[in-house]
Design a protein around this motif. Structure first.
Motif, PDB file in Angstrom:
ATOM      1  N   PRO A 117       0.846  -1.201   0.000  1.00  0.00           N
ATOM      2  CA  PRO A 117       0.000   0.000   0.000  1.00  0.00           C
ATOM      3  C   PRO A 117       0.886   1.257   0.000  1.00  0.00           C
ATOM      4  N   GLU A 118       0.264   2.436   0.101  1.00  0.00           N
ATOM      5  CA  GLU A 118       1.062   3.682   0.111  1.00  0.00           C
ATOM      6  C   GLU A 118       1.797   3.824   1.434  1.00  0.00           C
ATOM      7  N   PRO A 119       3.045   4.252   1.419  1.00  0.00           N
ATOM      8  CA  PRO A 119       3.737   4.503   2.693  1.00  0.00           C
ATOM      9  C   PRO A 119       3.152   5.744   3.367  1.00  0.00           C
ATOM     10  N   ILE A 120       3.104   5.751   4.703  1.00  0.00           N
ATOM     11  CA  ILE A 120       2.539   6.937   5.374  1.00  0.00           C
ATOM     12  C   ILE A 120       3.554   8.086   5.422  1.00  0.00           C
ATOM     13  N   ASP A 121       4.779   7.794   5.777  1.00  0.00           N
ATOM     14  CA  ASP A 121       5.857   8.805   5.799  1.00  0.00           C
ATOM     15  C   ASP A 121       7.198   8.097   5.951  1.00  0.00           C
ATOM     16  N   TYR A 122       8.228   8.830   6.395  1.00  0.00           N
ATOM     17  CA  TYR A 122       9.578   8.250   6.517  1.00  0.00           C
ATOM     18  C   TYR A 122       9.596   7.001   7.383  1.00  0.00           C
ATOM     19  N   ARG A 123       8.605   6.873   8.316  1.00  0.00           N
ATOM     20  CA  ARG A 123       8.609   5.723   9.228  1.00  0.00           C
ATOM     21  C   ARG A 123       8.373   4.404   8.490  1.00  0.00           C
ATOM     22  N   ASP A 124       7.807   4.489   7.276  1.00  0.00           N
ATOM     23  CA  ASP A 124       7.587   3.275   6.474  1.00  0.00           C
ATOM     24  C   ASP A 124       8.787   2.935   5.580  1.00  0.00           C
ATOM     25  N   TYR A 183       6.377   0.262   8.817  1.00  0.00           N
ATOM     26  CA  TYR A 183       5.981   0.516  10.211  1.00  0.00           C
ATOM     27  C   TYR A 183       4.461   0.415  10.333  1.00  0.00           C
ATOM     28  N   SER A 184       3.742   1.111   9.423  1.00  0.00           N
ATOM     29  CA  SER A 184       2.278   1.182   9.547  1.00  0.00           C
ATOM     30  C   SER A 184       1.636  -0.205   9.419  1.00  0.00           C
ATOM     31  N   SER A 185       2.141  -1.024   8.527  1.00  0.00           N
ATOM     32  CA  SER A 185       1.562  -2.367   8.356  1.00  0.00           C
ATOM     33  C   SER A 185       1.901  -3.256   9.544  1.00  0.00           C
ATOM     34  N   THR A 186       3.095  -3.069  10.104  1.00  0.00           N
ATOM     35  CA  THR A 186       3.477  -3.864  11.283  1.00  0.00           C
ATOM     36  C   THR A 186       2.561  -3.502  12.462  1.00  0.00           C
ATOM     37  N   LYS A 187       2.202  -2.218  12.579  1.00  0.00           N
ATOM     38  CA  LYS A 187       1.256  -1.790  13.628  1.00  0.00           C
ATOM     39  C   LYS A 187      -0.072  -2.530  13.449  1.00  0.00           C
ATOM     40  N   ASP A 188      -0.508  -2.664  12.195  1.00  0.00           N
ATOM     41  CA  ASP A 188      -1.764  -3.384  11.933  1.00  0.00           C
ATOM     42  C   ASP A 188      -1.647  -4.846  12.384  1.00  0.00           C
ATOM     43  N   VAL A 189      -0.485  -5.461  12.089  1.00  0.00           N
ATOM     44  CA  VAL A 189      -0.281  -6.862  12.499  1.00  0.00           C
ATOM     45  C   VAL A 189      -0.335  -6.975  14.030  1.00  0.00           C
ATOM     46  N   ASN A 217      16.114   1.235  12.003  1.00  0.00           N
ATOM     47  CA  ASN A 217      16.477   1.687  13.351  1.00  0.00           C
ATOM     48  C   ASN A 217      15.187   1.858  14.149  1.00  0.00           C
ATOM     49  N   ASN A 218      15.295   2.059  15.458  1.00  0.00           N
ATOM     50  CA  ASN A 218      14.064   2.008  16.257  1.00  0.00           C
ATOM     51  C   ASN A 218      13.221   3.297  16.252  1.00  0.00           C
ATOM     52  N   LYS A 219      13.481   4.179  15.287  1.00  0.00           N
ATOM     53  CA  LYS A 219      12.554   5.304  15.084  1.00  0.00           C
ATOM     54  C   LYS A 219      11.754   5.126  13.802  1.00  0.00           C
ATOM     55  N   CYS A 220      11.918   3.987  13.138  1.00  0.00           N
ATOM     56  CA  CYS A 220      11.164   3.685  11.906  1.00  0.00           C
ATOM     57  C   CYS A 220      10.883   2.179  11.858  1.00  0.00           C
ATOM     58  N   GLY A 221      10.026   1.836  10.887  1.00  0.00           N
ATOM     59  CA  GLY A 221       9.836   0.437  10.505  1.00  0.00           C
ATOM     60  C   GLY A 221       9.396  -0.484  11.629  1.00  0.00           C
ATOM     61  N   GLU A 222       9.750  -1.756  11.470  1.00  0.00           N
ATOM     62  CA  GLU A 222       9.315  -2.780  12.423  1.00  0.00           C
ATOM     63  C   GLU A 222       9.849  -2.501  13.827  1.00  0.00           C
ATOM     64  N   LEU A 223      11.070  -1.974  13.899  1.00  0.00           N
ATOM     65  CA  LEU A 223      11.668  -1.736  15.221  1.00  0.00           C
ATOM     66  C   LEU A 223      10.903  -0.673  16.012  1.00  0.00           C
ATOM     67  N   LEU A 224      10.415   0.361  15.312  1.00  0.00           N
ATOM     68  CA  LEU A 224       9.607   1.384  15.995  1.00  0.00           C
ATOM     69  C   LEU A 224       8.275   0.784  16.459  1.00  0.00           C
ATOM     70  N   ALA A 225       7.673  -0.040  15.594  1.00  0.00           N
ATOM     71  CA  ALA A 225       6.394  -0.665  15.961  1.00  0.00           C
ATOM     72  C   ALA A 225       6.569  -1.536  17.214  1.00  0.00           C
TER      73      ALA A 225
END
Ligand SMILES: C[S@@+](CC[C@H](N)C(=O)[O-])C[C@H]1O[C@@H](n2cnc3c(N)ncnc32)[C@H](O)[C@@H]1O
Length: 289
Positions: A117-124, A183-189, A217-225
């Motif tokens: 899907p579309e990325p939300i921002d840099y966190r994705d 990040y956003s999709s991992t939050k959904d999971v 890194n832990n301000k983005c992606g799976e690690l942030l989630a």
């Protein structure tokens, strides 16, 4: 065999063998040859000789633990299926695990079916992944898996509800492979991990695919989630097991650092008072008794 040769024709695979395997003690690699030819499935898992060893390790562990807790079946889930090579690998491994442990394994895959899907921002991590990447050939994949796994097609936010509605209490979730990149999709999971405690094994295995590249890194992606989930949920914890590598024979593989445990702190198991009544006494070699 053709499959093996196809993989061995890739530079990436040789790179990995060189860095992760040939950097390990020579005698262990030598013994591996014999295990590869003569070893049992369990031995091969221990020697990291199964394709996608993170799946083999986690599915076997989950089945063993389910059996120990009196279950005859488990659910294993893959979030992010794309072309389906991960899911098909899980099917193959699950067949071998079932044969070894006699635990039935129900396999579920989740994907939009249309790619990212579309990325939300840099966190994705849009520098790595973007809209429409990794589409699925649904018809071909469904034909190949032939009922051995169930696909939930659509946004995870919606399909997770469908999965939970049909989920059997007799089959706890034992392993979740997360490969949704964002990040956003991992939050959904992670909505899954807030579900009723008894839906899981008290210690559920999770594999995170997207944490190993330099920009993760832990301000983005799976690690942030993961960080946010742990801050928000008092009775659930997604934790990295820092001693797992010490329990493994081959310690240089990336996958060991990609396995996390979901600790279900409100699981009945944690309140189990049916322990043996006899008191445990610690040994003291200095007392000489
Ligand atoms: C890298 S691919 C998965 C690769 C696969 N695990 C494999 O082993 O080949 C990531 C997949 O996640 C899916 N995905 C990402 N966000 C999603 C969402 N919110 N809902 C459903 N699927 C999603 C995409 O459609 C994409 O196919």
């Amino acid at each position: 065999m053709g499959f093996l040769f196809k993989r061995l024709s890739k530079k990436r695979i040789w790179n990995r063998i060189y860095k992760e395997r040939l950097s390990e003690p020579l005698h262990l690699n030598f013994i591996s040859l014999f295990i590869y030819i003569f070893g049992s499935f369990r031995r091969k898992v221990f020697y990291d000789l199964i394709l996608r060893p993170h799946h083999a390790f986690s599915i076997l562990k989950a089945a063993d633990e389910a059996k120990e807790r009196g279950f005859n079946e488990i659910d294993i889930l893959e979030f992010g299926v794309a072309h389906g090579s991960g899911l098909m690998n899980m099917i193959k491994i699950a067949e071998r695990v079932s044969k070894t442990t006699k635990v039935k394994i129900n396999i579920y895959g989740f994907d939009t079916g249309e790619g990212m899907p579309e990325p939300i921002d840099y966190r994705d991590h849009p520098e790595y992944y973007n809209t429409g990447d990794f589409p699925m050939n649904r018809e071909l994949l469904e034909g190949k898996i032939n009922g051995k796994a169930h696909l939930f097609i659509g946004p995870i936010k919606e399909t997770l509800r469908d999965y939970l509605k049909q989920k059997s209490k007799m089959s706890p979730i034992g392993f979740v492979s997360i490969d949704v990149d964002y990040y956003s999709s991992t939050k959904d999971v992670f909505e899954l991990f807030k579900h009723d405690a008894q839906s899981f094994l008290p210690l559920t295995y999770i594999y995170f695919d997207d944490i190993f590249m330099d920009n993760h890194n832990n301000k983005c992606g799976e690690l942030l989630a993961i960080k946010e989930f742990n801050e928000e949920n008092k009775l659930r914890n997604i934790a990295y097991h820092r001693f797992l590598e010490n329990k493994r024979l081959f310690k240089n593989s990336n996958w060991i650092k990609q396995i996390y445990f979901l600790h279900v702190l409100d699981h009945d198991y944690r309140f189990n008072t049916n322990r043996d009544e006899s008191k445990r006494v610690l040994d003291n070699p200095y007392l000489n008794i």
